[in-house]
Design a protein around this motif. Structure first.
Motif, PDB file in Angstrom:
ATOM      1  N   ALA A  96       5.484 -55.653  51.478  1.00  0.00           N
ATOM      2  CA  ALA A  96       6.726 -55.190  50.855  1.00  0.00           C
ATOM      3  C   ALA A  96       7.647 -56.339  50.480  1.00  0.00           C
ATOM      4  N   GLY A  97       7.256 -57.566  50.825  1.00  0.00           N
ATOM      5  CA  GLY A  97       8.113 -58.703  50.546  1.00  0.00           C
ATOM      6  C   GLY A  97       7.326 -59.934  50.174  1.00  0.00           C
ATOM      7  N   GLU A  98       7.815 -61.086  50.607  1.00  0.00           N
ATOM      8  CA  GLU A  98       7.221 -62.364  50.239  1.00  0.00           C
ATOM      9  C   GLU A  98       6.598 -63.076  51.444  1.00  0.00           C
ATOM     10  N   GLY A  99       6.183 -62.319  52.441  1.00  0.00           N
ATOM     11  CA  GLY A  99       5.582 -62.934  53.613  1.00  0.00           C
ATOM     12  C   GLY A  99       4.219 -63.522  53.320  1.00  0.00           C
ATOM     13  N   PRO A 100       3.683 -64.315  54.233  1.00  0.00           N
ATOM     14  CA  PRO A 100       2.369 -64.928  54.043  1.00  0.00           C
ATOM     15  C   PRO A 100       1.260 -63.872  53.960  1.00  0.00           C
ATOM     16  N   THR A 101       0.235 -64.198  53.202  1.00  0.00           N
ATOM     17  CA  THR A 101      -0.940 -63.340  53.095  1.00  0.00           C
ATOM     18  C   THR A 101      -1.956 -63.737  54.157  1.00  0.00           C
ATOM     19  N   LEU A 102      -2.517 -62.739  54.819  1.00  0.00           N
ATOM     20  CA  LEU A 102      -3.487 -62.982  55.887  1.00  0.00           C
ATOM     21  C   LEU A 102      -4.782 -62.242  55.577  1.00  0.00           C
ATOM     22  N   ALA A 103      -5.900 -62.924  55.732  1.00  0.00           N
ATOM     23  CA  ALA A 103      -7.212 -62.298  55.591  1.00  0.00           C
ATOM     24  C   ALA A 103      -7.798 -62.030  56.967  1.00  0.00           C
ATOM     25  N   LEU A 104      -8.327 -60.831  57.155  1.00  0.00           N
ATOM     26  CA  LEU A 104      -9.087 -60.467  58.343  1.00  0.00           C
ATOM     27  C   LEU A 104     -10.505 -60.218  57.863  1.00  0.00           C
ATOM     28  N   SER A 105     -11.440 -61.017  58.346  1.00  0.00           N
ATOM     29  CA  SER A 105     -12.761 -61.023  57.716  1.00  0.00           C
ATOM     30  C   SER A 105     -13.875 -60.936  58.751  1.00  0.00           C
ATOM     31  N   GLY A 106     -14.817 -60.042  58.495  1.00  0.00           N
ATOM     32  CA  GLY A 106     -15.990 -59.913  59.346  1.00  0.00           C
ATOM     33  C   GLY A 106     -17.251 -59.867  58.503  1.00  0.00           C
ATOM     34  N   HIS A 107     -18.392 -60.131  59.139  1.00  0.00           N
ATOM     35  CA  HIS A 107     -19.650 -60.058  58.393  1.00  0.00           C
ATOM     36  C   HIS A 107     -20.476 -58.873  58.867  1.00  0.00           C
ATOM     37  N   MET A 108     -21.190 -58.240  57.926  1.00  0.00           N
ATOM     38  CA  MET A 108     -21.947 -57.036  58.206  1.00  0.00           C
ATOM     39  C   MET A 108     -23.365 -57.327  58.655  1.00  0.00           C
ATOM     40  N   ASP A 109     -23.910 -58.461  58.284  1.00  0.00           N
ATOM     41  CA  ASP A 109     -25.311 -58.747  58.596  1.00  0.00           C
ATOM     42  C   ASP A 109     -25.508 -59.047  60.072  1.00  0.00           C
ATOM     43  N   VAL A 110     -26.687 -58.707  60.570  1.00  0.00           N
ATOM     44  CA  VAL A 110     -27.097 -59.028  61.934  1.00  0.00           C
ATOM     45  C   VAL A 110     -28.462 -59.705  61.871  1.00  0.00           C
ATOM     46  N   TYR A 166      -5.703 -58.854  53.503  1.00  0.00           N
ATOM     47  CA  TYR A 166      -7.039 -58.640  52.965  1.00  0.00           C
ATOM     48  C   TYR A 166      -7.940 -58.213  54.118  1.00  0.00           C
ATOM     49  N   LEU A 167      -8.577 -57.069  53.978  1.00  0.00           N
ATOM     50  CA  LEU A 167      -9.565 -56.619  54.955  1.00  0.00           C
ATOM     51  C   LEU A 167     -10.938 -56.820  54.331  1.00  0.00           C
ATOM     52  N   GLN A 168     -11.738 -57.695  54.925  1.00  0.00           N
ATOM     53  CA  GLN A 168     -12.978 -58.133  54.285  1.00  0.00           C
ATOM     54  C   GLN A 168     -14.197 -57.848  55.155  1.00  0.00           C
ATOM     55  N   SER A 169     -15.245 -57.329  54.511  1.00  0.00           N
ATOM     56  CA  SER A 169     -16.541 -57.166  55.159  1.00  0.00           C
ATOM     57  C   SER A 169     -17.571 -57.819  54.232  1.00  0.00           C
ATOM     58  N   THR A 170     -18.165 -58.907  54.692  1.00  0.00           N
ATOM     59  CA  THR A 170     -19.014 -59.722  53.820  1.00  0.00           C
ATOM     60  C   THR A 170     -20.459 -59.746  54.308  1.00  0.00           C
ATOM     61  N   GLY A 177     -23.495 -67.625  54.667  1.00  0.00           N
ATOM     62  CA  GLY A 177     -22.273 -67.076  54.106  1.00  0.00           C
ATOM     63  C   GLY A 177     -21.989 -67.363  52.652  1.00  0.00           C
ATOM     64  N   VAL A 178     -22.948 -67.960  51.936  1.00  0.00           N
ATOM     65  CA  VAL A 178     -22.685 -68.314  50.531  1.00  0.00           C
ATOM     66  C   VAL A 178     -22.373 -67.077  49.699  1.00  0.00           C
ATOM     67  N   GLY A 179     -23.223 -66.054  49.807  1.00  0.00           N
ATOM     68  CA  GLY A 179     -23.003 -64.838  49.035  1.00  0.00           C
ATOM     69  C   GLY A 179     -21.936 -63.943  49.615  1.00  0.00           C
ATOM     70  N   GLY A 180     -21.410 -64.301  50.772  1.00  0.00           N
ATOM     71  CA  GLY A 180     -20.408 -63.489  51.436  1.00  0.00           C
ATOM     72  C   GLY A 180     -19.018 -64.052  51.301  1.00  0.00           C
ATOM     73  N   LEU A 181     -18.572 -64.789  52.304  1.00  0.00           N
ATOM     74  CA  LEU A 181     -17.192 -65.274  52.304  1.00  0.00           C
ATOM     75  C   LEU A 181     -16.918 -66.233  51.154  1.00  0.00           C
ATOM     76  N   LEU A 182     -17.861 -67.116  50.846  1.00  0.00           N
ATOM     77  CA  LEU A 182     -17.636 -68.026  49.718  1.00  0.00           C
ATOM     78  C   LEU A 182     -17.451 -67.238  48.429  1.00  0.00           C
ATOM     79  N   SER A 183     -18.246 -66.188  48.255  1.00  0.00           N
ATOM     80  CA  SER A 183     -18.106 -65.346  47.073  1.00  0.00           C
ATOM     81  C   SER A 183     -16.725 -64.690  47.028  1.00  0.00           C
ATOM     82  N   ALA A 184     -16.210 -64.247  48.182  1.00  0.00           N
ATOM     83  CA  ALA A 184     -14.884 -63.633  48.230  1.00  0.00           C
ATOM     84  C   ALA A 184     -13.797 -64.631  47.854  1.00  0.00           C
ATOM     85  N   LEU A 185     -13.917 -65.853  48.344  1.00  0.00           N
ATOM     86  CA  LEU A 185     -12.940 -66.878  47.994  1.00  0.00           C
ATOM     87  C   LEU A 185     -12.976 -67.183  46.503  1.00  0.00           C
ATOM     88  N   MET A 186     -14.175 -67.292  45.954  1.00  0.00           N
ATOM     89  CA  MET A 186     -14.299 -67.575  44.525  1.00  0.00           C
ATOM     90  C   MET A 186     -13.839 -66.396  43.673  1.00  0.00           C
TER      91      MET A 186
END
Length: 435
Positions: A96-110, A166-170, A177-186
């Motif tokens: 609702a304002g100008e606060g910092p953005t935070l990513a919460l990120s997990g991976h789905m693969d086992v 950001y709620l992330q499942s990669t 993690g190339v196709g996962g988190l790196l892809s999300a960053l790009m």
């Protein structure tokens, strides 16, 4: 403590609704999301985000785009099955304002399982004396459900944040993690800070990761029938010269290299912060053959403090020296190749606001003292810090036998993780004032 009353309310809500979190974990563990088959679990996450009133950004990685990044390498899963039908999922909650953005990120693969070793069904969550058994219960579906439960609790209590989430499942973290988190960053998901709830054992927080290279050395001899062995050159004998030289190199590096954060929690780790290991040796396929070609595959790992070219340079120099000192190998030099996982080390300064905020809340929630540690294994937090200068930390549950048989996580640890993340979100992103 800032926002203490609000946090107590949130933490009570998280605990009162623990069955919701366990239920989501049960759904996720029930999906066999071994690396390369992440979609079934991602569909569970998409459905959950939909229930929370969130819109999911769902996409499959673009290998050609990823190739433009300096951190790109072809993961083994990509080589085997590509990226088709292997989606990443991100939901954005606008602040609702100008606060910092935070990513919460997990991976789905086992990682894969050898079911004969398990006493419990690896793909069915088993509840037993406060423990939750199943592949991925600890690494890291447990961490994912902890942050989802934290954010769902904030929303159910109608707590508005100043900054975005950001709620992330990669995908494919276990493979690099190339196709996962790196892809999300790009794709443009570039927060001010990030938390990945890998199972490091809250209140302890991750601050570093190791450099890792998988390599293959091919040593050629000359094959022959063993009864006429004098006609051949035993490639295994030659390979053992290389092997022994690598063992000596490993010992020298262990004696020379120290990285204190790697052994803060486990003093036995001291002296083992770096490692050079040969895990596979392939020679002839028949007992009566002088092996004409030997392939050794190994892993080279090291903590922050050295750049990849330095470490790889020592490996190359060692192999070259063995070749120079052997008449046969000088004419038939060993061939060194790198394959699969290629991770570079990273370190985050613990004085960063995000890390201090997370530690303060982790200690408050658990009532225990925590430490910042890491640097003995690779993980996805490196993408944030090393390539985008985004502070990131691991805040996750205590898990046992990850990657092994009867992997489990405790309910109490999941609750502590969820509360810590919720409280850190409140402090870091900020709470919007009512209009």
């Amino acid at each position: 403590m800032e926002h203490e009353q609000l946090k107590r309310q949130v933490n009570s809500h998280i605990e009162a609704n623990v069955e919701d979190m366990v239920g989501l974990l049960e759904d996720l563990v029930g999906e066999m999301t071994v690396i390369g088959n992440e979609r079934p679990g991602q569909e569970v996450i998409i459905e959950k985000f939909d229930e929370m009133g969130l819109e999911s950004d769902v996409w499959t990685p673009d290998a050609e785009q990823l190739r433009q990044h300096e951190a790109f390498f072809e993961t083994q899963a990509y080589q085997e099955v590509g990226y088709e039908d292997r989606p990443n999922v991100v939901a954005t909650i606008k602040g609702a304002g100008e606060g910092p953005t935070l990513a919460l990120s997990g991976h789905m693969d086992v990682v894969p399982v050898t079911e004969s070793e398990w006493e419990h069904d690896p793909f069915e969550l088993t509840h037993e004396d406060g423990c939750l058994y199943g592949r991925g219960a600890g690494d890291m579906k447990g961490g994912t459900v902890a942050f989802v439960h934290a954010v769902e609790s904030l929303r159910q209590l109608d707590i508005k944040l100043e900054g975005d989430l950001y709620l992330q499942s990669t995908i494919e973290e276990e493979d690099g993690g190339v196709g996962g988190l790196l892809s999300a960053l790009m794709r443009g998901y570039l927060p001010d800070g990030a938390i990945i709830p890998e199972p490091l054992g809250v209140p302890n927080l991750g601050m570093a990761s190791a450099g890792v290279r998988y390599f293959q050395i091919t040593v050629r001899g000359k094959s022959a029938h063993v009864g006429f062995g004098y006609q051949g050159v035993n490639g295994l004998d030659k390979a053992m010269k290389v092997y022994e030289a690598l063992r000596e190199l490993d010992a020298k590096r262990k004696a020379r290299i120290e990285y204190e954060p790697a052994y803060r929690l486990d003093p036995q780790m001291r002296g083992h912060e770096t490692n050079l290991n040969i895990g596979i040796i392939q020679a002839a396929d028949w007992p009566a053959i002088i092996p004409g070609e030997v392939v050794m595959k190994g892993r080279l790992g090291w903590p922050p403090g050295e750049e990849p070219e330095e470490v790889i340079g020592e490996l190359v120099e060692t192999i070259d020296r063995v070749a120079e000192e052997d008449e046969w190998l000088s004419d038939h030099p060993p061939e060194l190749e790198f394959f699969g996982l290629q991770a570079d080390p990273h370190e985050v300064d613990p004085s960063e606001v995000l890390l201090q905020t997370a530690m303060k809340n982790a200690e408050w929630v658990t009532g225990r003292n925590g430490v910042f540690y890491g640097g003995s294994a690779g993980n996805d937090t490196r993408y944030y810090k090393r390539y985008y200068d985004i502070p990131a930390t691991s805040v996750g549950p205590e898990a046992t036998d990850i990657h092994g048989a009867d992997e489990f996580v405790t309910v109490d640890s999941l609750l502590e993780t969820s509360k810590t993340i919720a409280d850190t979100v409140i402090d870091y992103c900020g709470v919007a004032e009512e209009p």
